[in-house]
Design an enzyme around this catalytic site. Structure first.
Site, short mmCIF file in Angstrom:
data_model
loop_
_atom_site.label_atom_id
_atom_site.label_comp_id
_atom_site.label_asym_id
_atom_site.label_seq_id
_atom_site.Cartn_x
_atom_site.Cartn_y
_atom_site.Cartn_z
N SER A 28 0.85 -1.19 0.00
CA SER A 28 0.00 0.00 0.00
C SER A 28 0.88 1.25 0.00
CB SER A 28 -0.92 -0.01 1.22
OG SER A 28 -0.15 0.27 2.37
N LYS A 29 0.22 2.39 0.00
CA LYS A 29 0.93 3.67 -0.02
C LYS A 29 1.91 3.80 1.14
CE LYS A 29 -1.73 6.96 -2.58
NZ LYS A 29 -3.17 7.00 -2.64
#
Ligand code: GLU
Length: 469
Positions: free
Chosen positions: A243-244
């Site tokens: 994820s980010k």
């Protein structure tokens, strides 16, 4: 079968335009593109935009732009699923006519109750087939289901995961056409993959459970199977879903950050494929070497630092002439003067070994490309280095350097060393004031290299300016 009778290699990338192209999707696209290019086959693009609510044109545009930037050219025009409902309906009609599919009138609530019941009895939640032999006709709210075999096994050799076998009894009669008349994902994918002549379906392993179902649709349609390959997801460094927060970004972000597309391709390919322990590959190397074998079946972890390292290596491998046009947008973005091409070509090699991205390179070029009159001095560095003694060195060097005839790096090196040795000084007493006078701050390239790149009049103008401050 002789080689010439083998079907041509056709691969496809089939993104859903519900977001920008992320690195997982990009890696799948790269694998498919490489496989096609390696074999001289075709690579086609299909936009899976049947989800009317979540699909957006801006994401399609962004995915296409990212693919262009990565250099993943596709053969023919992109195919949009939204424009192909007739084709899907024809296939559904064919399945109905052949007795491979049937109309089902069970409401979503009824199906949910069946699932609950199965769960309650410790069985797999599934549709119980109650409309299978009712011979129902089309009607409002009805769906079409595949009449799946009740026994037997579905077997395939996955290019990545090897032998996969699923009992037919595990699968229920899947919906092919929804109550609103739209095709389901599995139906549309199979119809398209057949129509587009896809020979290799290489995709993320989030789809591996769909494959046995899709194989049933191929069989019901009487079509040959393609080869399937399911590549493991890319994980975060902590082995959790990427994820980010792991520093993973959309491909367009990497473009803005000044990565080279060939470096991102290199890094992403290595995340799921290997060729011995080689880390760095040009695009040409990859096309030559990537034959779809040696795909890792274990998930690999994204490492932003390694990505930057790979990018730095690719930056270093470029000629200044090749880098120059690629740097221009980053120089413009940073407001760094970029009109003097010969000067730029001389300065690029100075920052090449020290920058990890085009953005960093543009920032490091700023003090070199900004003319003396506009050069901004870092006050703190100036105060630290331009002591009365430091200022004296700059003044004396200004005279010595001004008398030099050859202003190349060898002469400049000799001149600086001569200055230091004659006065029995340490280089570190002389370098900081000279550096700040020349470049405006501490840090930066070798001083003789910098002066040679700037040229005599520009270098002297900078020293003059610093002496007047
Ligand atoms: N559209 C699907 C996705 O974006 C890919 C389907 C496929 O490759 O078969 O996940």
């Amino acid at each position: 079968m002789t080689n010439s009778a083998l079907p041509a290699i056709v691969t496809r990338f089939a993104p859903s335009p519900t977001g920008h192209l992320h690195i997982g999707g990009a890696r799948t696209a790269i694998f498919c593109w490489l496989l096609a290019r390696h074999h001289g086959g075709r690579f086609v693009l299909r936009i899976e935009d049947t989800d009317m609510e979540r699909s957006r044109q801006e994401y399609t545009d962004s995915i296409l732009a990212s693919m262009r930037w990565l250099g993943l050219d596709h053969d023919g025009d992109p195919v949009y699923q939204r424009q192909r409902f007739d084709l899907y309906n024809e296939a559904i009609d064919q399945l109905l006519a052949g007795g491979h599919a049937y109309w089902c009138r069970c409401s979503p609530d009824e199906v949910e109750t069946m699932r609950e019941k199965a769960r309650g009895e410790g069985r797999k939640p599934r549709y119980d087939g109650r409309c299978r032999d009712m011979g129902l006709a089309a009607g409002p709210g009805r769906v079409v289901r595949l009449k799946a075999p009740l026994s037997g096994r579905i077997v395939f050799e996955d290019m990545v995961k090897g032998h996969i076998a699923v009992e037919a009894s595990e699968l229920d009669d899947m919906v092919l056409r929804k109550a609103d008349g739209s095709p389901t994902y599995n139906l549309a994918v199979v119809v398209d993959d057949i129509a587009m002549g896809i020979s290799h379906v290489l995709r993320g392993d989030d789809h591996v459970n769909n494959t046995p179902r899709q194989i049933l649709i191929y069989r019901a349609l009487g079509a040959d199977l393609p080869l399937f390959g399911h590549v493991p997801m890319i994980l975060g460094p902590d082995r959790q879903k990427l994820s980010k927060r792991h520093g993973a970004k959309a491909v367009i972000e990497y473009e803005k950050d000044g990565l080279l597309p060939e470096a991102l391709v290199n890094y992403l390919v290595r995340l799921g494929w290997s060729h011995g322990d080689q880390e760095l590959f040009s695009l040409e190397d990859l096309v030559r070497l990537f034959d779809g074998k040696n795909l890792n079946s274990a998930a690999s972890a994204f490492d932003p630092e390694k990505l930057m390292w790979v990018n730095a290596q690719h930056l270093r491998g470029q000629s200044p002439e090749a880098l120059l046009p690629r740097l221009l947008p980053f120089l413009a973005e940073a407001g760094v003067p970029a009109t003097d091409e010969p000067l730029m070509a001389r300065c690029i090699p100075l920052v090449q070994p020290r920058a990890n991205s085009l953005t960093e390179m543009a920032a490091q070029l700023r003090p070199l490309l900004t003319p003396a009159k506009d050069l901004i001095y870092d006050e703190a560095a100036l105060a630290r280095a331009m002591t009365p003694e430091g200022r004296e060195h700059v003044r004396a060097l200004r005279t010595t350097l001004g008398a030099l005839v050859d202003f190349d790096r060898e002469s400049l090196h000799a001149c600086l060393h001569g200055y230091v040795e004659q006065r029995a000084l340490k280089f570190k007493a002389v370098a900081p004031p000279l550096r700040v006078a020349l470049l405006g701050s501490a840090g930066g390239p070798d001083l003789a290299d910098a002066m040679a790149a700037l040229g005599k009049s520009e270098a002297l103008a900078r020293l003059d300016k610093a002496l007047q401050l």
